[in-house]
Design a protein around this motif. Structure first.
Motif, PDB file in Angstrom:
ATOM      1  N   VAL A  61      18.905  25.785  21.127  1.00 56.51           N
ATOM      2  CA  VAL A  61      17.925  26.560  21.881  1.00 56.51           C
ATOM      3  C   VAL A  61      18.437  26.782  23.296  1.00 56.51           C
ATOM      4  CG1 VAL A  61      15.566  26.590  22.767  1.00 56.51           C
ATOM      5  CG2 VAL A  61      16.036  25.636  20.516  1.00 56.51           C
ATOM      6  N   ASP A  62      18.283  27.998  23.799  1.00 49.88           N
ATOM      7  CA  ASP A  62      18.638  28.310  25.179  1.00 49.88           C
ATOM      8  C   ASP A  62      17.862  27.374  26.102  1.00 49.88           C
ATOM      9  OD1 ASP A  62      18.875  29.339  27.745  1.00 49.88           O
ATOM     10  OD2 ASP A  62      18.785  31.422  27.087  1.00 49.88           O
ATOM     11  N   PRO A  63      18.543  26.592  26.953  1.00 50.17           N
ATOM     12  CA  PRO A  63      17.838  25.652  27.838  1.00 50.17           C
ATOM     13  C   PRO A  63      16.756  26.313  28.678  1.00 50.17           C
ATOM     14  CG  PRO A  63      20.199  25.247  27.880  1.00 50.17           C
ATOM     15  CD  PRO A  63      20.000  26.514  27.101  1.00 50.17           C
ATOM     16  N   GLY A  64      16.929  27.592  28.961  1.00 50.67           N
ATOM     17  CA  GLY A  64      15.923  28.296  29.748  1.00 50.67           C
ATOM     18  C   GLY A  64      14.662  28.599  28.977  1.00 50.67           C
ATOM     19  N   LEU A  65      14.693  28.405  27.644  1.00 52.72           N
ATOM     20  CA  LEU A  65      13.534  28.682  26.798  1.00 52.72           C
ATOM     21  C   LEU A  65      12.937  27.398  26.225  1.00 52.72           C
ATOM     22  CD1 LEU A  65      14.901  31.787  24.854  1.00 52.72           C
ATOM     23  CD2 LEU A  65      13.498  31.745  26.921  1.00 52.72           C
ATOM     24  N   VAL A  66      13.272  26.270  26.829  1.00 54.90           N
ATOM     25  CA  VAL A  66      12.797  24.964  26.361  1.00 54.90           C
ATOM     26  C   VAL A  66      11.652  24.500  27.246  1.00 54.90           C
ATOM     27  CG1 VAL A  66      13.422  22.530  26.145  1.00 54.90           C
ATOM     28  CG2 VAL A  66      15.003  24.299  25.363  1.00 54.90           C
ATOM     29  N   VAL A  67      10.531  24.104  26.626  1.00 58.92           N
ATOM     30  CA  VAL A  67       9.392  23.636  27.407  1.00 58.92           C
ATOM     31  C   VAL A  67       9.532  22.165  27.771  1.00 58.92           C
ATOM     32  CG1 VAL A  67       7.936  22.963  25.440  1.00 58.92           C
ATOM     33  CG2 VAL A  67       6.873  23.696  27.582  1.00 58.92           C
ATOM     34  N   ALA A  68      10.239  21.404  26.921  1.00 61.06           N
ATOM     35  CA  ALA A  68      10.420  19.979  27.181  1.00 61.06           C
ATOM     36  C   ALA A  68      11.510  19.450  26.266  1.00 61.06           C
ATOM     37  CB  ALA A  68       9.119  19.217  26.938  1.00 61.06           C
ATOM     38  N   THR A  69      11.993  18.258  26.579  1.00 55.49           N
ATOM     39  CA  THR A  69      12.890  17.549  25.671  1.00 55.49           C
ATOM     40  C   THR A  69      12.281  16.190  25.366  1.00 55.49           C
ATOM     41  OG1 THR A  69      14.177  16.660  27.529  1.00 55.49           O
ATOM     42  CG2 THR A  69      14.975  18.693  26.503  1.00 55.49           C
ATOM     43  N   LEU A  70      12.375  15.798  24.097  1.00 55.13           N
ATOM     44  CA  LEU A  70      11.910  14.486  23.656  1.00 55.13           C
ATOM     45  C   LEU A  70      13.126  13.714  23.174  1.00 55.13           C
ATOM     46  CD1 LEU A  70       8.709  15.355  21.560  1.00 55.13           C
ATOM     47  CD2 LEU A  70       8.909  14.953  24.001  1.00 55.13           C
ATOM     48  N   GLY A  71      13.514  12.695  23.917  1.00 55.17           N
ATOM     49  CA  GLY A  71      14.714  11.958  23.557  1.00 55.17           C
ATOM     50  C   GLY A  71      15.932  12.856  23.517  1.00 55.17           C
ATOM     51  N   GLY A  72      15.979  13.850  24.397  1.00 49.10           N
ATOM     52  CA  GLY A  72      17.096  14.782  24.447  1.00 49.10           C
ATOM     53  C   GLY A  72      16.976  15.943  23.485  1.00 49.10           C
ATOM     54  N   GLN A  73      15.980  15.935  22.622  1.00 47.74           N
ATOM     55  CA  GLN A  73      15.811  17.003  21.635  1.00 47.74           C
ATOM     56  C   GLN A  73      14.953  18.117  22.227  1.00 47.74           C
ATOM     57  OE1 GLN A  73      13.954  15.683  18.056  1.00 47.74           O
ATOM     58  NE2 GLN A  73      14.708  17.395  16.847  1.00 47.74           N
ATOM     59  N   PRO A  74      15.436  19.372  22.216  1.00 46.51           N
ATOM     60  CA  PRO A  74      14.693  20.464  22.858  1.00 46.51           C
ATOM     61  C   PRO A  74      13.483  20.915  22.044  1.00 46.51           C
ATOM     62  CG  PRO A  74      16.669  21.326  21.813  1.00 46.51           C
ATOM     63  CD  PRO A  74      16.735  19.829  21.675  1.00 46.51           C
ATOM     64  N   ILE A  75      12.403  21.211  22.742  1.00 46.05           N
ATOM     65  CA  ILE A  75      11.198  21.766  22.130  1.00 46.05           C
ATOM     66  C   ILE A  75      11.030  23.186  22.668  1.00 46.05           C
ATOM     67  CG2 ILE A  75       8.722  21.491  21.760  1.00 46.05           C
ATOM     68  CD1 ILE A  75      10.381  19.178  20.676  1.00 46.05           C
ATOM     69  N   PRO A  76      11.109  24.198  21.816  1.00 51.82           N
ATOM     70  CA  PRO A  76      11.034  25.586  22.300  1.00 51.82           C
ATOM     71  C   PRO A  76       9.703  25.897  22.976  1.00 51.82           C
ATOM     72  CG  PRO A  76      11.820  25.499  20.025  1.00 51.82           C
ATOM     73  CD  PRO A  76      11.318  24.132  20.356  1.00 51.82           C
ATOM     74  N   TYR A  77       9.790  26.673  24.034  1.00 55.12           N
ATOM     75  CA  TYR A  77       8.573  27.083  24.734  1.00 55.12           C
ATOM     76  C   TYR A  77       7.661  27.888  23.811  1.00 55.12           C
ATOM     77  CZ  TYR A  77       5.448  29.322  28.052  1.00 55.12           C
ATOM     78  OH  TYR A  77       4.329  29.759  28.707  1.00 55.12           O
ATOM     79  N   LYS A  78       8.252  28.640  22.895  1.00 53.77           N
ATOM     80  CA  LYS A  78       7.456  29.467  21.989  1.00 53.77           C
ATOM     81  C   LYS A  78       6.513  28.618  21.141  1.00 53.77           C
ATOM     82  CE  LYS A  78       7.953  33.403  18.863  1.00 53.77           C
ATOM     83  NZ  LYS A  78       8.904  34.294  18.165  1.00 53.77           N
ATOM     84  N   ALA A  79       6.950  27.405  20.770  1.00 52.50           N
ATOM     85  CA  ALA A  79       6.094  26.521  19.976  1.00 52.50           C
ATOM     86  C   ALA A  79       4.864  26.115  20.778  1.00 52.50           C
ATOM     87  CB  ALA A  79       6.878  25.286  19.539  1.00 52.50           C
ATOM     88  N   PHE A  80       5.060  25.847  22.067  1.00 49.69           N
ATOM     89  CA  PHE A  80       3.913  25.503  22.914  1.00 49.69           C
ATOM     90  C   PHE A  80       3.008  26.708  23.115  1.00 49.69           C
ATOM     91  CE2 PHE A  80       2.207  25.267  27.358  1.00 49.69           C
ATOM     92  CZ  PHE A  80       1.174  24.399  27.061  1.00 49.69           C
ATOM     93  N   GLU A  81       3.590  27.901  23.216  1.00 48.00           N
ATOM     94  CA  GLU A  81       2.773  29.115  23.348  1.00 48.00           C
ATOM     95  C   GLU A  81       1.820  29.258  22.170  1.00 48.00           C
ATOM     96  OE1 GLU A  81       4.595  32.778  25.848  1.00 48.00           O
ATOM     97  OE2 GLU A  81       5.544  32.395  23.913  1.00 48.00           O
ATOM     98  N   ARG A  82       2.327  29.005  20.957  1.00 48.41           N
ATOM     99  CA  ARG A  82       1.473  29.090  19.770  1.00 48.41           C
ATOM    100  C   ARG A  82       0.365  28.044  19.830  1.00 48.41           C
ATOM    101  NH1 ARG A  82       6.532  29.944  16.996  1.00 48.41           N
ATOM    102  NH2 ARG A  82       6.611  27.733  16.457  1.00 48.41           N
ATOM    103  N   TYR A  83       0.722  26.837  20.239  1.00 50.07           N
ATOM    104  CA  TYR A  83      -0.264  25.757  20.348  1.00 50.07           C
ATOM    105  C   TYR A  83      -1.339  26.119  21.370  1.00 50.07           C
ATOM    106  CZ  TYR A  83      -2.096  21.014  20.970  1.00 50.07           C
ATOM    107  OH  TYR A  83      -2.917  19.912  21.041  1.00 50.07           O
ATOM    108  N   LEU A  84      -0.915  26.672  22.483  1.00 48.55           N
ATOM    109  CA  LEU A  84      -1.852  27.062  23.537  1.00 48.55           C
ATOM    110  C   LEU A  84      -2.804  28.140  23.026  1.00 48.55           C
ATOM    111  CD1 LEU A  84      -2.320  26.336  26.536  1.00 48.55           C
ATOM    112  CD2 LEU A  84      -0.879  28.282  27.141  1.00 48.55           C
ATOM    113  N   ALA A  85      -2.277  29.098  22.270  1.00 51.16           N
ATOM    114  CA  ALA A  85      -3.119  30.167  21.730  1.00 51.16           C
ATOM    115  C   ALA A  85      -4.148  29.627  20.746  1.00 51.16           C
ATOM    116  CB  ALA A  85      -2.240  31.222  21.051  1.00 51.16           C
ATOM    117  N   ASP A  86      -3.768  28.596  19.986  1.00 49.64           N
ATOM    118  CA  ASP A  86      -4.673  28.026  18.989  1.00 49.64           C
ATOM    119  C   ASP A  86      -5.756  27.149  19.604  1.00 49.64           C
ATOM    120  OD1 ASP A  86      -3.363  29.227  16.907  1.00 49.64           O
ATOM    121  OD2 ASP A  86      -2.126  27.481  16.429  1.00 49.64           O
ATOM    122  N   ASN A  87      -5.502  26.622  20.796  1.00 46.35           N
ATOM    123  CA  ASN A  87      -6.395  25.613  21.352  1.00 46.35           C
ATOM    124  C   ASN A  87      -7.073  26.018  22.646  1.00 46.35           C
ATOM    125  OD1 ASN A  87      -6.045  22.917  19.695  1.00 46.35           O
ATOM    126  ND2 ASN A  87      -4.048  23.909  19.797  1.00 46.35           N
TER     127      ASN A  87
END
Length: 345
Positions: A61-87
């Protein structure tokens, strides 16, 4: 889909109106909550390693498109966008309040990702058959699943799958270990003896007016002829029931009115009572006969209360342990709000 009981309502934005897709997402959340503690009927082979059990994470994943890292593993910002839309819904707050709401949602999202990562540890997975069965159980048709989000049916099914995985991790890691002993139930019953006795119930008529002198005149008239209560209520009461008899449990009555009303005798008319800037006169139609509560049912309710409390505490500890053993870094530069959550550095 939230990781903690009670956090969903806290995270919702006041004044939001759910879209059909969000309403369906809310149904999924409620359905998963109802399934707490239940094992799936079928289970596919468990993925190995944390990366395989964290669907939101993606390699390369492009580091500029990562919302966070968990133990060094990137979490895409797009995944959080979907979560935000649902909640969340339409934004009706601004500034610091909006920042706090979205920060809480990001924290919840990251906690859910921690639980997904723990799936490998507990050898948890969810099969397509389980997803089908769950959607059928909550009454979601193929067409509704297709229309549930802008990314299509498979993305929606993947969201359901992740929710089921999170619930299974809770079951395996937390809920299966929560025990309620007979001694705890007995202690709770001693501390809450009223639970073994049903609340007192009465059937009342009422007259509500906003003028004290009128209330006094009506009370004086009823003292002479209580049988006119319903007729006078129809003519004078501003309450919607217009003197119709209604049943009330003790807990339904305002605290300051309970004793005056529960001590009335059948047919008796109360004194003028003041409540919420109105003047009230009541007549007792009858008292509902009390029966002893079923002791087994009382103990079952107490057990559920204790189990709920202990489960929430155990889940908080479990998530806290996951947080301690995982380095979590939030990429604040990508966020369109000022992050003030638990992982702010």
């Amino acid at each position: 889909m939230n990781t903690r009981t009670g956090r969903q309502s806290e995270g919702r934005i006041a004044g939001s109106v759910p879209t059909p897709a969000r309403a369906l997402a809310m149904l999924l959340v409620l359905g998963l909550a109802a399934c707490a503690g239940r094992k799936g009927d079928q289970q596919a082979a468990a993925p190995s390693g944390d990366a395989a059990s964290a669907p939101a994470a993606a390699g390369g994943v492009d580091p500029g498109l990562v919302v966070a890292t968990l133990g060094g593993q990137p979490i895409p910002y797009k995944a959080f966008e979907r979560y935000l839309a649902d909640n969340s819904g339409e934004e009706s707050t601004e500034g610091e309040q909006q920042d706090a709401i979205k920060s809480r949602l990001l924290d919840q999202f990251l906690e859910e990702q921690l639980l997904l990562r723990a799936a490998g540890r507990f050898k948890v997975a969810v099969s397509e058959t389980e997803v089908d069965g769950y959607l059928k159980e909550i009454g979601v048709s193929e067409g509704e699943a297709e229309a549930a989000g802008g990314e299509g049916k498979e993305a929606f099914r993947d969201k359901v799958r992740q929710g089921l995985i999170v619930q299974k991790v809770k079951d395996e890691g937390v809920l299966s270990k929560v025990q309620v002993t007979p001694g705890e139930i007995e202690d709770a019953l001693k501390k809450q003896p009223d639970m073994a006795h049903p609340a007192r119930q009465v059937v009342l008529r009422q007259i509500m007016v906003d003028d004290k002198s009128l209330a006094d005149r009506l009370r004086a008239s009823l003292a002479t002829d209580p049988s006119r209560f319903e007729a006078l209520a129809r003519e004078n009461s501003i309450a919607p029931d217009r003197g119709q008899a209604r049943m009330y449990s003790e807990e339904d009555l305002p605290v300051e009115l309970r004793e005056p009303l529960l001590n009335l005798q059948t047919g008796q008319v109360s004194q003028v009572l003041e409540h919420a800037q109105s003047y009230l006169v009541f007549q007792l139609v009858r008292k509902v006969e009390q029966k002893d509560a079923d002791l087994d049912e009382v103990k079952r309710r107490i057990r559920m209360q204790i189990f709920q409390t202990k489960s929430e505490q155990a889940l908080d500890r479990f998530v806290a342990d996951l947080r301690k053993e995982t380095e979590i870094r939030v990429n604040r530069t990508i966020l369109p709000f000022n992050y003030v959550g638990d992982y702010a550095r």
